[in-house]
Structures are given as C-alpha cells and as structure tokens.
Design a protein around this motif. Structure first.
Motif, PDB file in Angstrom:
ATOM      1  N   ALA A  31       0.840  -1.207   0.000  1.00  0.00           N
ATOM      2  CA  ALA A  31       0.000   0.000   0.000  1.00  0.00           C
ATOM      3  C   ALA A  31       0.872   1.253   0.000  1.00  0.00           C
ATOM      4  O   ALA A  31       0.579   2.235  -0.691  1.00  0.00           O
ATOM      5  N   LEU A  32       1.970   1.192   0.741  1.00  0.00           N
ATOM      6  CA  LEU A  32       2.892   2.334   0.798  1.00  0.00           C
ATOM      7  C   LEU A  32       3.503   2.581  -0.582  1.00  0.00           C
ATOM      8  O   LEU A  32       3.528   3.701  -1.087  1.00  0.00           O
ATOM      9  N   GLN A  33       3.940   1.475  -1.223  1.00  0.00           N
ATOM     10  CA  GLN A  33       4.516   1.577  -2.561  1.00  0.00           C
ATOM     11  C   GLN A  33       3.488   2.185  -3.511  1.00  0.00           C
ATOM     12  O   GLN A  33       3.808   3.047  -4.333  1.00  0.00           O
ATOM     13  N   GLU A  61       3.093  13.530   4.539  1.00  0.00           N
ATOM     14  CA  GLU A  61       2.882  12.637   5.683  1.00  0.00           C
ATOM     15  C   GLU A  61       1.464  12.076   5.660  1.00  0.00           C
ATOM     16  O   GLU A  61       1.238  10.872   5.801  1.00  0.00           O
ATOM     17  N   VAL A  62       0.533  13.003   5.469  1.00  0.00           N
ATOM     18  CA  VAL A  62      -0.892  12.629   5.455  1.00  0.00           C
ATOM     19  C   VAL A  62      -1.152  11.545   4.408  1.00  0.00           C
ATOM     20  O   VAL A  62      -1.838  10.553   4.673  1.00  0.00           O
ATOM     21  N   ASN A  63      -0.586  11.726   3.215  1.00  0.00           N
ATOM     22  CA  ASN A  63      -0.805  10.744   2.155  1.00  0.00           C
ATOM     23  C   ASN A  63      -0.217   9.386   2.532  1.00  0.00           C
ATOM     24  O   ASN A  63      -0.830   8.334   2.302  1.00  0.00           O
ATOM     25  N   LEU A  64       0.991   9.421   3.148  1.00  0.00           N
ATOM     26  CA  LEU A  64       1.670   8.164   3.483  1.00  0.00           C
ATOM     27  C   LEU A  64       0.893   7.385   4.547  1.00  0.00           C
ATOM     28  O   LEU A  64       0.914   6.154   4.572  1.00  0.00           O
ATOM     29  N   LYS A  65       0.173   8.136   5.387  1.00  0.00           N
ATOM     30  CA  LYS A  65      -0.611   7.458   6.443  1.00  0.00           C
ATOM     31  C   LYS A  65      -1.670   6.527   5.846  1.00  0.00           C
ATOM     32  O   LYS A  65      -2.169   5.633   6.536  1.00  0.00           O
TER      33      LYS A  65
END
Lengths: 418, 418
Positions: A98-100, A115-119
């Motif tokens: 999901a992170l990728q 940051e928000v998107n990576l969460k």
C-alpha cells in the motif's frame, strides 16, 4: 438453499446531510445480487465513532458479510480506520504494498506524497489488504466469528474497482453460494405499468424461484429474470425457456436481449450497417453527442456534431433558412428537417439525428408549452420526424428526449441501414 | 444545546438490489439538516414484515423522529401500511379526504379508480393523515412515547411535496430546534489532502460546535463549515468570521463561496462579463456543451458547439489545416489552438474552449499515452493552452478533463472579460 446475507454500512456525514447521493450502495447491491448474495439492509451513519461501532456490532449479529464504504480519506473527518482498529481491538502496521502504491500514484504526477498521504498505508494489523490500483486508500478484509468485514474507500471508481477485482472473487471463494443466473431485456417506448399489464400472465406463470424485476429509467425499462437454485444447469435451462417467451411478448419494444445500454444498442446497429452518425442538437445541447461518445471505440460510428443552441448557429453553420425559422419557429418540424439536411452536408455522415424543443423552465408559449420537442432522423434519401409533448422539469425532459431520440435513430438504422 | 435526532427508514426491495438509486434520502437529509434536525442514520430494508418492525423498534429507541418512505403503493408487495398497523396495534379507517383525493386524481384523467386504488384511503386509525396533492397514497403522522413517526410514499415528487407542505411545518411546531447554519466554498485545482494540509491549523483552531467537511468530486473539492448552537445570531456571526478566514486561505483555488456548481460559476462569470462562449470538442465529445446547457437559462451565455470527433470535421467544419494535423497530430497544442480559431470564426462567440486528447482505453502511443489531453481557451486577442496527463479510465479522464476545462475557461473569463 443456502442463503448468504450481507449489509452495507456507508460512513460519512455528507450522506446524511444530503450533500452526496448514495450511488455506491446501488452498485454494490447490484453486484452482490448478481453473485447470489442477499442484501438484507443498507445503513448510513455519520463520521461518529459510537455510531460506527454500534452499526458494526448490531449488523454482525445477523449477517454473513458487512461491506463498509467511506471514511477512509486522509482528512481528519475520516475516522473509519481508527473505529475498525478499536472494533477489532487491533494494532497498526504499515502495509508495504500500500505504501509503494501511494508513492507510485504520486510519482506518476511527479509529486512527493505528504505525511498525510503516506498514512494511507497504515492499516489495522489484523486485516488482509485489498490493493487499490485507482487510489491511495487500500481496501481491507477482516474476519471475526465467521463474519466477513470489507472496508472500501467511498470514491465510486475506487470502490467499484475493488469490488470487481478483489471483493467479489474473494467472497465467491469464501462462501458456497446458490447458483444464480440472470437474463435481461432492454425495452424502450412502453411504460412500466403498461408492460406489466402486457406480460401479467407470463409473470404469474413463473415458478417461485424465478423472479421478474422491472428496472425503469427515462423511457427505458429493463426486464430482468433472476433464477436461483442448487443446480446451475437446471437454472440456466429454465431461464432460457422463460426468457425466450418474454422476448417474443415484448418484441415490439425490445432494444437488446442483453444488459446493454441504449447507446450500446445504437452503436451495434450502426456497426452492423457499417454506417456513421452525427448529431445536430438544439434543445439537447450536446447530450446526444455526449452519450454516443461515452463507450470506448465511439469513433468507429460517430464523427461529430453541431450544437446549434442559438438561431445564428442554425443559420450560419447549418444553413437553416432564416425564413424557415421566422415562419415556423426554431421548434418546428420544418426546422428539425432543415437541421438534418444541414448536418448531413456539414458533417458528411450517413445519418444525422436532430433535436429542437423547449426544455424549460422558461421559453414556453401557449402554442408551444415547455416540453414541446421535435426530433428528426435522416439519411440522404429520407427523413423521419417525431413530436414529443412532455410536461416534466428540465432535467427529466432532457433525459427522456435523449433516450427517445437515440431509440428513434436505432429504429431508423435497422429499417434503412441494409 | 437541544439536539433533535431523526432517522430515515426506506422500505423497498428495489433499493437493496440496486434497481433504484436512493435520491429521496438525500433530499430529506438536506431539508432536515436545514431545519436544525440532526439526521443520525439512514436505514434501507426490503419489503419484509419482520425487517420493517425490527427497524421501527430499534430506531425508535434513540431517535425523536422516524421518517419512513416507500411501500405505500397499491400492489401486493407494498406492506408498509399493514406493518405500521401491527406496530401501533391499530385498526383501519377510511379517511374521507384521502378517498376524495383518489377520486379527484382519477377524474382528472377521466378514469374510474379500481378497488385497489380506493384502498389507498384506508389508514391506521391512530394516525393523522397528511394530504398528498400529487398522488393517491396519503402521508401518515404517528406519535408514540414521545417519538414522531412519519410515513410517506416513495415517489420522489410526492414525497418532496409532503415534506415541504406538511412534515417540516409540523416538525418545527412540535420540536424546539437548535440553530444550524452552513457556509460552503467550492474549490478547483487542489486535491483533498493538499487542501487539508494547507488549512490544517485553521481546522484545528475551529471551535467544537463548528465542523469542517471536505466533499471532493473530480478535481473539485467543496469545503463546508457547519455550525450549531442555541443562538442563531451567534452561530451565523461566528461562521461568517471563520468562513472569511477560510476563503482567504484557499483564495487561489476558490471557485465560488456558495454551494454552487462549477457550471454555475462559469455562467456567473460570463454573465458578469456580458460575454458568450462556444465549445469545440474532440475528446470530450460534447460533454462540455452538455454541462454548459444543464442549468436553466443557458442560452444567455452559450450559443453552440462543434463536436469535431473525426479529423474530417476538424478540417471541413473548423478549417483546421490538414498540415497541422499531419505534422503535430490531432492531440497537440497546435491543433487545439486551430480548433479555438475555427470555433471563434464558425460559432461567432466571444470565447471558445477546445479539447483534444486520448481518453482511452484505446488510441494511446508511447509518445502520447492514454490520458494525454490538450485544452485551449481563447478570444479574438489571445489563446491559452493547458496540457493534462491523466492515467485513469475513460470515464474518469472525461470527468476530470471537463471540470478542468470549465475552470480554465472560468479563469480566462475573469482575467480577460473586463
């Protein structure tokens, strides 16, 4: 027969205050139904922790499957994920795939995720992640006490992609479902209640395990036969028999004997005839062109349109004589005939469909009230016209006119396209 | 603060199998919300006696108001009325006014009501009848243990009429409601998560009784502030203050500071400038024209379009040089500029917006993959262009392109329309 039941829980204040119309539930309901899963309820709750937890507890009591949509966005008002963690009493983990996916989606636009998107890649550690190729919020699959919980983003195309790519295949694998099959006929030009009266005895004679559904939409009615049973072969054989009878009964209004769109049927007729069409639109304002270019590969049968909303465009682009407009008015048989002529000349297509009418709310007169609409379809030999008299609001007049015009075109092509 | 909460119970199989999209709940939600009633939940159940009774029992526990729609038709599968009789343990009476209404409606069409139609006037003897001027099924108002139950037909225009004419006035009379107010800003060109990051500190500083909601849709994001309190004056004053701050923060992407549509904002800008627009569309296939003609009174600012799907139409109708198409391709800056030029000449409008791109799934090349879209807007002095690179499916590419083109047009008008 083994009945598997599901409930949809939709999360988001916007659904409660009416800012968004819930089209997701209709799609999910259709897909579950096709798969033989009985949708028992639909619940919509706000972005409120207790409401979400209560709904999960209550609905897990008498359902096999809970489909949860919405509240997975990156913003503060999206609280589905924390609520699910609390409900399953789970920790958090970062899902590498999901992170990728978040990085991939952002890099496609040459951007760096915040940051928000990576969460978005943070998920409860007890879930199986369902990859979302269309967005950053992954789908999540949970199981507890024999109940399957699926959490999906509320963005329609992301939700649809996940349902089709992951959720349905996994549900079919997880549950033994009854054999279910459908046959759908698309009809145009006869109202739901008239059709119902026309096929009343057919409907009455259907066995209990075959259901007939009427799906009306702006001058179209889909008739869907749904058969359920344990033996797929028997279900399909019986459905074929009854569907053949149904098709004969509604033959006069039958557009397609598959679950296709009216536009799809128009495209099929044009491809079959090896002909092209253009539209010349006054009152439909480009809607016919929009519909004809919705399916992929539209360029094979559609070449272009002139939207002649103002009389100047009718005269200057399409050569409609000023005299025709003065004597008969823009909304007249003479004018739509002239629009077809002009369109055939200007667009160089085999067929042209033209519209001119008063959609409302303004523009009506005692002689030509709102809802007076002329349609014409023609080729180089002949032009046929149709007068409509609707008494609805602008939006409904538009939808009905578009479907009627497309069906009028389809019939013209079938008759003259040989 | 005195919070009055309501839940909508929608009854009908068609809502569960996805035959109909539930637009009623959105309307009811909007109206209740405007009136200061908090819509807590929306429940949809099938035409199943136990499901209806369970929903009534469960929802009456923590709601002040239950709005029940659907299942009041004259046919066998409409079982709401018997279920309500059973729930309230009530007898039946014929309501004279409702009976007269059935006769009136049928006589208007010169028809005689059948037994089935006349049964519409039968109501549980414990209810107050809410007259339905638009149909034969009356609305019904019940009260039990301090909870108000309202049963309405599911036909949208009948339901809407009853809500507006009877239900809201009676609810406002029956309950003392808190003040509630909203402020909505429409933004374009910045994603939900970027906006959220940009206004994070603003959002964090909001008092607890003011909520901020993000409502994204294809390149647009609506930001809605909702304030609740006992003093309407104080609520509105505070909302105005915070909304002014919000508007400054998102000024760069602000399209409208009312809950309007993007098309509405484009119309407003054109009216303000006293100018007209036409569209020349390749890849959007008439969708821009369709959107620009959706609002009533569109003819004041929109005169017409050429949908130039095929190159022949680009050349013959709009005079795009064959050489431009050969050297640069249909999807190129040179071509969209030529489309604008041709459009200004052919349509005679003040502005023209043009599109040419590859919407997919087919038609992509390594140099110009699916999602490569050129947009141009111009008047007689200047033309501005924009290159988009989407990587979505056909439908989403279409929606995003349309909104981006309309916003590009709106900015051009604001800049040059003086």
């Amino acid at each position: 027969m083994n009945v598997i039941s599901a409930t949809i829980i939709t999360i988001g204040d916007e659904l409660l205050i009416g800012q968004t119309i819930d089209t997701n539930s209709a799609f999910i309901g259709q897909e579950l139904n096709k798969a033989g899963i009985w949708l028992k309820r639909r619940i919509a709750v706000g972005d409120v922790r207790d409401e979400i937890l209560d709904a999960l507890r209550a609905q897990s009591r008498d359902n096999d499957i809970l489909i949860i949509t919405g509240g997975l966005g990156p913003t503060a008002d999206d609280i589905t994920k924390p609520a699910l963690r609390e409900y399953f009493n789970a920790g958090v983990r970062i899902d590498d795939a999901a992170l990728q996916n978040v990085h991939d989606i952002f890099s496609r636009f040459g951007r760096i995720p915040s940051e928000v998107n990576l969460k978005q890649a943070e998920v409860p550690d007890c879930c199986t992640v369902l990859p979302n190729r269309r967005g950053t919020a992954p789908g999540m699959w949970f199981e507890q006490d024999g109940v399957v919980y699926v959490s999906l983003p509320g963005v329609p195309h992301e939700m649809k992609g996940l349902i089709t790519d992951s959720v349905l295949p996994k549900l079919l694998e997880r549950f033994t479902l009854p054999a279910i099959a459908h046959r759908t006929a698309l009809t145009a030009g006869k109202g739901e209640s008239d059709l119902a009266a026309h096929i009343a005895s057919f409907e009455a004679a259907l066995p209990g395990w075959i259901k007939l559904a009427y799906l009306p939409s702006y001058g179209l009615v889909r008739l869907r036969l749904t058969g359920r049973g344990d033996d797929a072969g028997a279900v399909n054989a019986a459905l074929d028999r009854h569907f053949a009878e149904l098709k004969t009964l509604v033959g006069e209004w039958l557009v397609a004997d598959t679950d296709s769109s009216l536009t799809g049927a128009v495209h099929a007729a044009l491809k079959e005839a090896g002909k092209t069409v253009g539209t010349v639109e006054s009152c439909t304002g480009g809607y016919l062109a929009r519909l004809l270019t919705e399916p992929a590969g539209a360029s094979a049968v559609f070449t272009g349109s002139v939207v002649a909303y103002a009389n100047e465009v009718k005269m200057q682009v399409l050569g409609v004589p000023a005299e025709t407009l003065q004597r008969h008015g823009a909304v007249s048989e003479e004018t739509v005939r002239a629009l077809v002529e002009g369109g055939l000349r200007v667009l160089g297509t085999d067929y042209v469909v033209a519209t001119s009418g008063i959609m409302g709310p303004g523009g009506g007169t005692p002689e030509k009230p709102v809802g007076t609409i002329w349609i014409a379809v023609g080729d180089r030999e002949r032009t046929e016209t149709l007068l409509l008299n609707y008494r609805f609001d602008r939006a409904r007049n538009m939808e009905l006119t578009a479907n009627t015009a497309l069906n009028f075109l389809r019939k013209f092509v079938l008759k003259n396209g040989k």
